[in-house]
Design an enzyme around this catalytic site. Structure first.
Site, PDB file in Angstrom:
ATOM      1  N   GLU A  15      -3.611   7.520  -3.794  1.00 15.58           N
ATOM      2  CA  GLU A  15      -3.666   6.276  -3.028  1.00 15.58           C
ATOM      3  C   GLU A  15      -3.519   5.133  -4.022  1.00 15.58           C
ATOM      4  O   GLU A  15      -4.367   4.951  -4.893  1.00 15.58           O
ATOM      5  CB  GLU A  15      -4.977   6.163  -2.257  1.00 15.58           C
ATOM      6  CG  GLU A  15      -4.965   4.972  -1.300  1.00 15.58           C
ATOM      7  CD  GLU A  15      -6.218   4.904  -0.420  1.00 15.58           C
ATOM      8  OE1 GLU A  15      -7.318   5.140  -0.950  1.00 15.58           O
ATOM      9  OE2 GLU A  15      -6.078   4.598   0.776  1.00 15.58           O
ATOM     10  N   TYR A  22       0.861  -1.189   0.000  1.00 21.09           N
ATOM     11  CA  TYR A  22       0.000   0.000   0.000  1.00 21.09           C
ATOM     12  C   TYR A  22       0.896   1.238   0.000  1.00 21.09           C
ATOM     13  O   TYR A  22       1.830   1.326   0.800  1.00 21.09           O
ATOM     14  CB  TYR A  22      -0.871   0.012   1.264  1.00 21.09           C
ATOM     15  CG  TYR A  22      -1.629   1.306   1.469  1.00 21.09           C
ATOM     16  CD1 TYR A  22      -2.940   1.429   1.025  1.00 21.09           C
ATOM     17  CD2 TYR A  22      -1.034   2.397   2.097  1.00 21.09           C
ATOM     18  CE1 TYR A  22      -3.640   2.610   1.191  1.00 21.09           C
ATOM     19  CE2 TYR A  22      -1.728   3.592   2.264  1.00 21.09           C
ATOM     20  CZ  TYR A  22      -3.028   3.697   1.810  1.00 21.09           C
ATOM     21  OH  TYR A  22      -3.714   4.864   1.971  1.00 21.09           O
TER      22      TYR A  22
END
Lengths: 397, 290
Positions: free
Chosen positions: A206, A118
């Site tokens: 993101e 991530y």
């Protein structure tokens, strides 16, 4: 401003960030053509069909599907295009899917295991600096990772004087447990990603997941890119990426009249000058026994035109049972607003719900007199407390 | 006393000859603010509202001794204007401009961090010391001199609170509108600290909203250092998560920046938190009569 995955990936790619390749399709035939081209260009036997809407959690709602041959590509594309996709972020009514991104399969087997990470870039409001936030736990909801395994989330703050430095990119790659070719690839990935963030005036990136492929490439499988609306004046090309079909039609209409409107689920509409007072007015409605039907800031120029546009927008919501207008006149003169309310009321004709007008500040007394003498079915107040009591009263009637 | 600005503050306006600059400058002069001139690049040497216009802030400071500047420059040029003021030695820079890109403000914050100046805003109504100096866009007539200081992220909500305070028979020392953007020059805590140290201020009203952690930071500071009653209100109790409510900073992200979370921590730190914005004035009056 939110943009679609395919747009976000195109921006990232233009800054040298490696992404999972894909082609946009608006019908099953285009999807099949896209799959053929991905086979040709990237030797991808399988493809993934991904619904393009402005909401996360698409996989959970059935908006992301693997297709192993062209027949499956057609079937899956038929299923997804035109569907009303419901995800945890869309609300129960879901969102209509009009485009899919047909992407190469990047989870192919090879010499090493694939691994998901991530990575996000965003502003740390408490320090006023950007941070790269990253985790070994990719492909999962980051809020869940933060709750259950916060020690697996790392943050790297960027000094605005010099930007992201090499040692920081290396630290990130090391903390993600990488070595060899994959390590070098990650350093390149992070460096390019941060460069893109700065250059595009983004307010958030993101990338979840960032994938290490079985042949040690690092690439963005998804891309959530949020652009700073205040900076769009220097990025006309990105401003053009705005997809109005993803936004509430009433909110789009409101913005044309320079009104800042957000639709909510309640029964009392409100029209206020100033964002803080607008939020406070919503709170008053709740405390008075109602639920706010909207946020609506008419800004510093409340006049007959804006008041009329505001009325029309609020009244387009069938749930509205009362309207509270709350204006604190400073530069805005209350008597002018009052005249605007009266004119708008007469022009629209019969407004089917009670209206409470609270005008305070510059020329408030004159304004109340105008309203009271207008003969219209409008309740007027000067004190906020009185206005709140009137909301309770009209809801009980 | 009072904080940051008073009747001796010498004020210049950046963006002096524009529509907004002109209108608000004349309002400030009318209020009694010691407005000594303005800056509009290219119009140096002219006179506007009977005050001198300068090409640069540096010129204005040298010729007028200005120590405060108020900025009405459009968003694309506002960051530059703030840095120009800081470099020229202005001590209090008030930036009214709304819509400055965040990237610009990151650089501004860095630029002014080691300079001897204080930035108020951007995206704020300004600062006013009642009956002495108005450096902002607020309606001056509602501010009556008294003993209550106000710190707020919002413009009209500040006026609402001030009006209630005055109607409750009290008055204002200084009201600071700190602004609603994600990056602002003076935080809630810093403004509260200034008012807490001001002997003329007997009570403080702190108005916040959803988003960010500034109210919590201020609350913790008050718990350790507070010597005066503080009344608090947080706008946006009914705001849904993830939606931007007008102000760029007013968006509920994690669980800590909801109105409920902020109100809880403020109460735990001894702040009198009111649920309704209609109760701010009455609550302050009650606290001060204790």
């Amino acid at each position: 401003m939110n943009i679609h995955e395919y747009q976000g990936k195109a921006i990232l790619k233009s800054f040298g960030v490696r992404v999972q390749e894909g082609i946009v399709a608006e019908n099953p035939e285009q999807a099949v053509e896209a799959a053929k081209k991905l086979k040709q260009d990237y030797n991808s036997d399988w493809v993934v069909i991904k619904a393009q809407i402005h909401a996360g959690g698409r996989g959970k709602g059935g908006g992301v599907k693997l297709a192993k041959n062209l027949e499956e590509v057609k079937q899956r594309a038929e299923q997804i295009i035109g569907m009303q996709l419901v995800t945890p972020q869309t609300g129960p009514e879901g969102k209509l899917v009009s485009k899919v991104l047909v992407t190469q399969d990047v989870y192919y087997p090879g010499e090493t295991e694939t691994k998901e990470f991530y990575v996000s870039v965003l502003l740390n409001r408490s320090t006023g600096r950007n941070i790269v936030m990253y985790s070994t736990e990719g492909g999962m909801d980051i809020e869940e990772v933060a709750e259950h395994t916060p020690h697996l989330i790392f943050k790297e703050e960027i000094d605005p004087k010099v930007g992201l430095q090499g040692f920081q990119a290396r630290k990130i790659a090391f903390n993600l447990g990488l070595s060899g070719e994959a390590f070098k690839e990650m350093v390149k990935f992070i460096t390019a990603l941060y460069k893109a963030y700065e250059a595009t005036d983004s307010s958030m990136f993101e990338i979840n997941p960032v994938l290490k492929t079985s042949d040690n490439k690092i690439l963005a499988v998804d891309a959530k890119v949020n652009l700073d609306e205040n900076a769009l004046f220097r990025h006309a090309d990105y401003a053009a990426m705005r997809d109005l079909s993803e936004e509430d039609p009433t909110e789009v209409e409101a913005s044309k009249s320079n009104l800042n409107y957000v639709k909510l689920d309640g029964n009392v509409g409100c029209m206020v000058n100033g964002a803080g007072l607008a939020m406070a007015t919503m709170d008053i409605i709740k405390l008075a026994g109602g639920e706010p039907a909207n946020f609506l800031d008419v800004g510093g120029t409340a006049n007959a035109e804006t008041v009329k546009a505001g009325f029309n927008i609020i009244l387009s919501d069938p749930n509205v049972r009362a309207i509270l207008i709350n204006i604190f006149g400073g530069i805005v003169r209350c008597d002018r607003v009052a005249q605007g309310v009266i004119d708008a009321y007469k022009e629209i004709g019969n407004i089917p719900v009670p209206i409470i007008v609270r005008l305070q500040g510059t020329n408030a007394e004159e304004a109340k007199k105008l309203i009271d003498e207008s003969g219209l079915k409008v309740y007027s107040a000067i004190q906020l407390k009185e206005a709140a009591a009137l909301v309770t009263k009209v809801l009980a009637d | 006393m009072s904080v940051l600005v008073n009747k001796d503050s010498k004020v210049i306006v950046q963006g002096f000859t524009g529509n907004e600059g002109t209108y608000h400058a004349s309002q400030m002069i009318e209020y009694g603010t010691q407005l000594v001139g303005g800056v509009t690049p290219g119009k140096g040497g002219q006179t506007h509202l009977d005050k001198p216009v300068f090409n640069t802030v540096k010129d204005a400071v040298e010729k007028t001794g200005a120590d405060v500047s108020i900025i009405f420059v459009p968003p694309a040029f506002a960051a530059d204007a703030i840095m120009e003021a800081a470099e020229a030695g202005i001590k209090v820079i008030v930036c009214i401009t709304e819509g400055i890109p965040t990237k610009d403000m990151i650089l501004v914050k860095e630029y002014i961090s080691n300079r001897d100046c204080r930035l108020i805003g951007p995206n704020c109504p300004g600062i006013i010391t009642a009956d002495e100096s108005k450096i902002g866009i607020m309606p001056g007539f509602i501010f009556k001199k008294g003993t209550v200081g106000v710190v707020s992220k919002s413009g009209t909500l500040t006026y609402e609170a001030v009006d209630q305070v005055v109607k409750a028979g009290l008055g204002i020392t200084t009201a600071v509108g700190i602004g609603g953007d994600p990056i602002i020059g003076t935080t809630t805590k810093e403004a509260v600290e200034l008012l807490m140290n001001d002997p003329e201020t007997h009570g403080i009203i702190m108005i916040g909203e959803i988003g960010g952690g500034m109210e919590a930071e201020a609350a913790l500071w008050i718990k350790e250092n507070g010597t005066k009653p503080v009344v608090g209100f947080i706008a946006g109790q009914t705001a849904p998560p993830g939606r931007r409510m007008g102000h760029a900073g007013a968006i509920v992200g994690g669980a800590d920046d909801t109105a409920a979370a902020k109100m809880k921590i403020m109460r735990e730190c001894g702040i009198r938190v009111v649920e309704s914005p209609a109760e701010i004035g009455a609550a302050m009056a009650e606290e001060l009569s204790k």
